[in-house]
Design a protein around this motif. Structure first.
Motif, mmCIF file in Angstrom:
data_model
loop_
_atom_site.group_PDB
_atom_site.id
_atom_site.type_symbol
_atom_site.label_atom_id
_atom_site.label_comp_id
_atom_site.label_asym_id
_atom_site.label_seq_id
_atom_site.Cartn_x
_atom_site.Cartn_y
_atom_site.Cartn_z
ATOM 1 N N LYS A 9 2.883 -41.982 55.805
ATOM 2 C CA LYS A 9 2.424 -40.609 55.616
ATOM 3 C C LYS A 9 3.444 -39.818 54.798
ATOM 4 O O LYS A 9 4.662 -39.997 54.958
ATOM 5 C CB LYS A 9 2.223 -39.944 56.984
ATOM 6 N N ASN A 10 2.937 -38.935 53.949
ATOM 7 C CA ASN A 10 3.757 -38.045 53.124
ATOM 8 C C ASN A 10 4.693 -38.795 52.183
ATOM 9 O O ASN A 10 5.786 -38.327 51.880
ATOM 10 C CB ASN A 10 4.555 -37.064 53.980
ATOM 11 N N LYS A 45 10.705 -30.021 52.161
ATOM 12 C CA LYS A 45 10.011 -29.152 51.198
ATOM 13 C C LYS A 45 9.089 -29.976 50.296
ATOM 14 O O LYS A 45 7.942 -29.593 50.046
ATOM 15 C CB LYS A 45 11.029 -28.395 50.358
ATOM 16 N N GLU A 46 9.575 -31.120 49.809
ATOM 17 C CA GLU A 46 8.748 -31.993 48.967
ATOM 18 C C GLU A 46 7.542 -32.510 49.736
ATOM 19 O O GLU A 46 6.422 -32.515 49.220
ATOM 20 C CB GLU A 46 9.574 -33.161 48.432
ATOM 21 N N ILE A 50 3.053 -31.842 49.043
ATOM 22 C CA ILE A 50 2.237 -32.946 48.531
ATOM 23 C C ILE A 50 0.762 -32.571 48.456
ATOM 24 O O ILE A 50 0.112 -32.781 47.432
ATOM 25 C CB ILE A 50 2.440 -34.230 49.373
ATOM 26 N N LYS A 51 0.210 -32.001 49.505
ATOM 27 C CA LYS A 51 -1.217 -31.677 49.518
ATOM 28 C C LYS A 51 -1.543 -30.629 48.463
ATOM 29 O O LYS A 51 -2.554 -30.727 47.766
ATOM 30 C CB LYS A 51 -1.658 -31.213 50.900
ATOM 31 N N TRP A 53 -0.090 -30.109 45.580
ATOM 32 C CA TRP A 53 -0.096 -30.719 44.246
ATOM 33 C C TRP A 53 -1.273 -31.675 44.074
ATOM 34 O O TRP A 53 -1.842 -31.782 42.988
ATOM 35 C CB TRP A 53 1.227 -31.425 43.966
ATOM 36 N N ALA A 54 -1.674 -32.356 45.127
ATOM 37 C CA ALA A 54 -2.839 -33.241 45.045
ATOM 38 C C ALA A 54 -4.104 -32.430 44.775
ATOM 39 O O ALA A 54 -4.929 -32.817 43.946
ATOM 40 C CB ALA A 54 -2.985 -34.042 46.327
ATOM 41 N N LEU A 55 -4.252 -31.294 45.444
ATOM 42 C CA LEU A 55 -5.423 -30.439 45.222
ATOM 43 C C LEU A 55 -5.427 -29.882 43.801
ATOM 44 O O LEU A 55 -6.477 -29.785 43.167
ATOM 45 C CB LEU A 55 -5.462 -29.311 46.252
ATOM 46 N N LYS A 56 -4.259 -29.531 43.293
ATOM 47 C CA LYS A 56 -4.168 -29.047 41.912
ATOM 48 C C LYS A 56 -4.575 -30.155 40.937
ATOM 49 O O LYS A 56 -5.309 -29.913 39.978
ATOM 50 C CB LYS A 56 -2.765 -28.561 41.601
ATOM 51 N N TYR A 57 -4.120 -31.373 41.178
ATOM 52 C CA TYR A 57 -4.465 -32.522 40.334
ATOM 53 C C TYR A 57 -5.981 -32.715 40.289
ATOM 54 O O TYR A 57 -6.568 -32.888 39.221
ATOM 55 C CB TYR A 57 -3.773 -33.770 40.881
ATOM 56 N N VAL A 58 -6.628 -32.645 41.437
ATOM 57 C CA VAL A 58 -8.080 -32.810 41.513
ATOM 58 C C VAL A 58 -8.777 -31.681 40.756
ATOM 59 O O VAL A 58 -9.740 -31.910 40.014
ATOM 60 C CB VAL A 58 -8.548 -32.866 42.987
ATOM 61 N N SER A 59 -8.281 -30.464 40.903
ATOM 62 C CA SER A 59 -8.859 -29.314 40.216
ATOM 63 C C SER A 59 -8.737 -29.438 38.693
ATOM 64 O O SER A 59 -9.704 -29.197 37.966
ATOM 65 C CB SER A 59 -8.160 -28.034 40.703
ATOM 66 N N VAL A 60 -7.577 -29.833 38.216
ATOM 67 C CA VAL A 60 -7.368 -29.996 36.774
ATOM 68 C C VAL A 60 -8.241 -31.131 36.235
ATOM 69 O O VAL A 60 -8.846 -31.003 35.164
ATOM 70 C CB VAL A 60 -5.873 -30.232 36.462
#
Length: 70
Positions: A9-10, A45-46, A50-51, A53-60
Motif C-alpha cells: 500500500k502507498n 507527505k509523499e 499519492i491519491k 496525483w493519481a486523480l489528477k493523472y486520470v483527469s488529464v
C-alpha cells in the motif's frame, strides 16, 4: 507486474519498472528498474499525496482523450 508479485500500500513504481514474479515491494516504497528494486521509502507527505496525483493523472488523461477523439 508478474505473477505472484505484491506491491505494498502507498507504494510507487517508476515508469517501465519490471516487477518480477514473487517480488514483494513493502508498503510506502519507491521501486524502480528492471528488475524493480526498492530505491527508498516514501515520506508520510509523499504517501498522503499519492491519491491526489493519481486523480489528477486520470483527469488529464480524460481531457486529452476528449480533445483528440473525433
Amino acid at each position: 507486474i508478474m505473477d505472484g508479485a505484491v506491491i505494498g500500500k502507498n507504494s510507487i513504481l517508476g515508469a517501465g519498472a519490471l516487477v518480477t514474479g514473487g517480488t514483494r515491494i513493502p508498503p510506502g516504497s519507491l521501486a524502480m528498474g528492471s528488475p524493480a528494486t526498492v530505491v527508498r521509502s516514501l515520506s508520510e507527505k509523499e504517501q498522503s499525496s499519492i491519491k491526489k496525483w493519481a486523480l489528477k493523472y486520470v483527469s488529464v488523461a480524460a481531457a486529452h482523450k476528449r480533445k483528440f477523439q473525433p
